[in-house]
Design an enzyme around this catalytic site. Structure first.
Site: not given
Length: 299
Positions: A216, A241, A291
């Site tokens: 991430d 995110s 993502q």
């Protein structure tokens, strides 16, 4: 093991407060919310601790002493986490099949869900094998460390906070990050090498959780590159995110060099999509990551 890695491993060692209920804490964040990679990694730890022993991957990770064999996760970030409050992880045992185990985890703060995770685990088995070729990348040992690179391109106070936040991981950029080329749009692709900044225990779930944590950090950089934006570090984009998915294809160690090859096929509607593959240094495809995140230009 350096002190920062020790702190991170303590964060991943969740407290069990009831059957299938765990509690985690957070480290100070460089933004006023919990780092998403931390929440995802902690949720995967919680899920893994409820998996039967026969899902152990002891035969898959070299020198491993076991640990649940996670093969995929799918997650949604629902609310910004409060770094000053504990996070409670509740695990639902959705299914224990003959080969696969499915878990759902809800992370809660202040009485509200902030994160949902579905994770699947599998007993080890042989099967068909193929993979695409690993992309070219320079030897990580020839690249500058983050502590060497960041102060050259960012204000001292921003660089210091970034170096501190990433001290548990040796992260090395192959090309200039987006905050180093503001105003210069280029191909929406980036590469970083990473590994834990110290030796990890022989527990396959721990290595998967470390990769989840790191995944991430930089994935949406490729979105910024396409537009010559530098991101939060220079204040020209607001982002967070939204969802995150990972598939773990082959065994790997997160304390050995891994290449994170990232690209962005699209951005629109205030959102950007990043997709990536994580490779071992000897060319094995270990992980696929996708993502989507909020990518907004401040007005």
């Amino acid at each position: 093991m350096n002190q920062a890695l020790d702190v991170l491993l303590d964060l991943l060692d969740l407290e069990q407060i009831e059957e299938d209920i765990f509690r985690g804490v957070s480290r100070p964040s460089i933004v006023p919310r919990v780092f998403g990679g931390q929440v995802a990694a902690q949720a995967l730890v919680a899920a893994g601790r409820t998996v039967p022993d026969d899902r152990s991957s002891s035969s898959r990770l070299r020198s491993s002493r076991g640990g649940p064999n996670a093969h995929s996760l799918h997650a949604y970030f629902l609310r910004a986490g409060d770094p000053g409050a504990p996070i409670v992880y509740t695990v639902d045992r959705i299914r224990d099949g003959r080969s696969f185990t499915t878990r759902r985890v809800v992370a809660v703060q202040h009485g509200q869900p902030i994160f949902h995770l579905s994770a699947s685990f599998q007993t080890y088995e042989e099967g068909l094998e193929h993979q695409t070729a690993m992309p070219d990348a320079p030897d990580p040992e020839t690249l500058p460390t983050a502590a060497e690179m960041l102060p050259r391109h960012l204000p001292a106070h921003v660089a210091e906070r970034l170096v501190e936040a990433r001290a548990a991981v040796d992260l090395r950029y192959v090309d200039m990050p987006p905050w180093g080329t503001v105003g210069q749009p280029r191909e929406p692709r980036s590469q970083v090498w990473f590994r834990a900044n110290g030796k990890l225990a022989d527990d396959s779930l721990l290595h998967v959780c470390l990769a989840t944590y790191v995944s991430d950090m930089t994935l949406l950089d490729s979105v910024l590159l396409a537009h010559g934006r530098g991101g939060w570090a220079v204040g020209d984009v607001v982002g967070a995110s939204l969802d995150h998915a990972m598939w773990f294809h082959r065994p790997f160690r997160a304390d050995e060099w891994l290449l994170y090859d990232q690209e962005s096929p699209s951005s629109s509607g205030g959102r950007g999509l990043g997709q990536a593959r994580i490779w071992t240094q000897d060319g094995r495809l270990a992980v696929t990551v996708i993502q989507e995140g909020v990518v907004r230009v401040p007005r």
